[in-house]
Enzyme design. Structure first.
Site, PDB file in Angstrom:
ATOM      1  N   MET A 140     -74.227  -3.846  19.111  1.00 34.26           N
ATOM      2  CA  MET A 140     -73.208  -2.572  18.526  1.00 34.26           C
ATOM      3  C   MET A 140     -74.081  -1.659  18.095  1.00 34.26           C
ATOM      4  SD  MET A 140     -70.948  -5.130  15.649  1.00 34.26           S
ATOM      5  CE  MET A 140     -72.942  -5.397  14.357  1.00 34.26           C
ATOM      6  N   ALA A 158     -76.234   1.761  17.956  1.00 34.10           N
ATOM      7  CA  ALA A 158     -77.105   2.264  17.156  1.00 34.10           C
ATOM      8  C   ALA A 158     -78.732   1.923  17.330  1.00 34.10           C
ATOM      9  CB  ALA A 158     -76.566   2.603  15.363  1.00 34.10           C
ATOM     10  N   LEU A 159     -78.875   1.730  18.595  1.00 39.18           N
ATOM     11  CA  LEU A 159     -79.624   1.438  19.388  1.00 39.18           C
ATOM     12  C   LEU A 159     -80.833   1.826  18.351  1.00 39.18           C
ATOM     13  CD1 LEU A 159     -78.617   1.703  22.822  1.00 39.18           C
ATOM     14  CD2 LEU A 159     -78.022  -0.458  21.253  1.00 39.18           C
ATOM     15  N   HIS A 160     -82.301   0.510  18.530  1.00 37.46           N
ATOM     16  CA  HIS A 160     -83.159   0.520  18.217  1.00 37.46           C
ATOM     17  C   HIS A 160     -84.647   0.195  19.019  1.00 37.46           C
ATOM     18  CE1 HIS A 160     -82.766  -3.217  16.171  1.00 37.46           C
ATOM     19  NE2 HIS A 160     -82.568  -2.767  15.687  1.00 37.46           N
ATOM     20  N   HIS A 209     -83.238  -3.380  20.481  1.00 39.87           N
ATOM     21  CA  HIS A 209     -82.920  -3.550  21.099  1.00 39.87           C
ATOM     22  C   HIS A 209     -83.734  -3.063  22.770  1.00 39.87           C
ATOM     23  CE1 HIS A 209     -79.199  -2.348  17.902  1.00 39.87           C
ATOM     24  NE2 HIS A 209     -78.777  -3.476  18.661  1.00 39.87           N
ATOM     25  N   ARG A 237     -78.761  -1.372  10.486  1.00 42.60           N
ATOM     26  CA  ARG A 237     -78.447  -0.958   9.053  1.00 42.60           C
ATOM     27  C   ARG A 237     -79.505  -0.283   8.242  1.00 42.60           C
ATOM     28  NH1 ARG A 237     -75.288  -6.283   9.935  1.00 42.60           N
ATOM     29  NH2 ARG A 237     -72.777  -5.455  10.009  1.00 42.60           N
TER      30      ARG A 237
HETATM   31  P1  AMP Z   1     -76.984  -6.187  17.500  1.00 40.71           P
HETATM   32  O1  AMP Z   1     -76.188  -4.263  17.634  1.00 40.71           O
HETATM   33  O2  AMP Z   1     -77.286  -5.850  15.104  1.00 40.71           O
HETATM   34  O3  AMP Z   1     -75.075  -6.585  17.624  1.00 40.71           O
HETATM   35  O4  AMP Z   1     -77.828  -6.499  17.938  1.00 40.71           O
HETATM   36  C1  AMP Z   1     -77.312  -7.064  19.504  1.00 40.71           C
HETATM   37  C2  AMP Z   1     -78.690  -7.267  19.522  1.00 40.71           C
HETATM   38  O5  AMP Z   1     -80.846  -6.868  19.473  1.00 40.71           O
HETATM   39  C3  AMP Z   1     -78.381  -8.947  18.688  1.00 40.71           C
HETATM   40  O6  AMP Z   1     -78.954  -9.852  19.814  1.00 40.71           O
HETATM   41  C4  AMP Z   1     -80.063  -8.908  18.053  1.00 40.71           C
HETATM   42  O7  AMP Z   1     -80.217  -9.710  17.423  1.00 40.71           O
HETATM   43  C5  AMP Z   1     -81.147  -8.175  18.216  1.00 40.71           C
HETATM   44  N1  AMP Z   1     -81.991  -7.217  17.643  1.00 40.71           N
HETATM   45  C6  AMP Z   1     -81.444  -7.201  16.681  1.00 40.71           C
HETATM   46  N2  AMP Z   1     -82.609  -6.119  15.627  1.00 40.71           N
HETATM   47  C7  AMP Z   1     -83.164  -6.662  16.858  1.00 40.71           C
HETATM   48  C8  AMP Z   1     -84.839  -6.601  16.448  1.00 40.71           C
HETATM   49  N3  AMP Z   1     -85.481  -6.060  15.242  1.00 40.71           N
HETATM   50  N4  AMP Z   1     -86.018  -7.284  17.078  1.00 40.71           N
HETATM   51  C9  AMP Z   1     -85.667  -7.841  17.871  1.00 40.71           C
HETATM   52  N5  AMP Z   1     -84.325  -7.993  18.937  1.00 40.71           N
HETATM   53  C10 AMP Z   1     -82.826  -7.227  18.006  1.00 40.71           C
END
Ligand code: AMP
Length: 278
Positions: A30, A32-34, A37, A187
């Site tokens: 979604m 807001a990449l870190h 991701h 978040r």
């Molecule tokens: P999101 O953008 O929050 O929907 O996350 C996208 C993908 O990144 C999902 O598969 C999450 O589980 C993964 N993800 C989010 N935070 C982390 C993290 N701290 N470490 C590893 N994978 C993550």
């Protein structure tokens, strides 16, 4: 990096590559990449020929309209990060490209729907399966990469793949953390400096739970101890702390082959989740 906003264009482009024998790895996000991701992208790069990332803030998986509205969307910064990470394709559709108005969707994922996150975010996993199923049908990946950070989500996606017989391999990748242990999350940006300190209690409680399990404490004792630690933290409201069966996410039993401790709490106004495999 190629950037597409329509299903047809990204689908046609990837079909051509697959016809030439390339394997496609997919990382749905979604935005807001870190680093979390980016670690999924790094795994995808290792395992497949072409790496596709999607950025789509999916409205149907939000049960809180305010959460959807304030979800961060720094698309320019995200594009830079993806380029630096060597991502080949970004799919970044508008909502109208993914949904033609309101539509019916229900997938019977059984108990998984109502446990843990499902209890506190009703309808969330219906929205997740709805959008991931659409994304899979557009991208047609050979392998898709998901984070253990959303442990229950990975179980739900595995169940969907099994139920719908989808031709994709699911890989679960480890949780990326800040140096002090806080699980990375889009978040976290909403946490004030003091919230950020309070938020550390989640990982601390998870680690204590793991140590207490190794020391022979019962599951009930561990859950009580961990809940008490979190309850004591200022501005922190515990939603659940559970030790569950790593395969089913039902409460752990003596027969469980693996265990996972999962936690959700609100710190200030921000809802956070985390987990540790025991
Ligand atoms: P999101 O953008 O929050 O929907 O996350 C996208 C993908 O990144 C999902 O598969 C999450 O589980 C993964 N993800 C989010 N935070 C982390 C993290 N701290 N470490 C590893 N994978 C993550």
């Amino acid at each position: 990096m190629k950037i597409f906003t329509t299903k047809k264009e990204v689908g046609d482009y990837l079909k051509q590559l697959q016809a030439n024998g390339k394997t496609v790895g997919f990382v749905p996000t979604m935005g807001a990449l870190h680093q979390g991701h980016l670690s999924l992208l790094a795994q995808a790069k290792k395992q497949t020929d072409v790496v596709v990332c999607s950025i789509f803030v999916n409205p149907t998986q939000f049960n809180d309209p305010e959460d959807l509205e304030k979800y961060p969307r720094p698309i320019e910064a995200d594009i830079l990060k993806l380029e630096q990470a060597g991502c080949d394709v970004l799919f970044n559709p508008p909502v109208s490209e993914m949904y033609n108005g309101p539509e019916e969707w229900h997938l019977d994922i059984g108990e998984l729907e109502h446990l843990l996150e499902g209890k506190f975010r009703p309808g969330h996993y219906q929205g997740v399966t709805q959008v991931v199923n659409k994304l899979f049908s557009i991208v047609n990946p050979d392998v898709a990469f998901f984070g253990q950070k959303d442990y229950q989500q990975v179980m739900v996606i595995n169940r969907m793949v099994e139920l719908l017989n989808l031709p994709v391999k699911i890989v679960m990748c480890a949780i990326e953390r800040e140096q002090d242990g806080l699980a990375m999350s889009s978040r976290n940006i909403h946490l004030s400096a003091t919230d950020r300190q309070h938020a550390l209690v989640l990982y601390r409680a998870l680690q204590q739970a793991k140590a207490n399990y190794v020391a022979g404490h019962s599951v009930e004792q561990i859950e009580q101890q961990a809940s008490a630690v979190i309850d004591e933290e200022p501005d922190t409201q515990l939603e659940y702390f559970e030790i569950a069966d790593g395969q089913t996410l039902q409460p752990a039993t003596a027969q469980s082959r693996s265990l996972v401790a999962l936690v959700a709490a609100r710190v200030g106004h921000t809802r956070l989740i985390d987990n540790v495999v025991i």
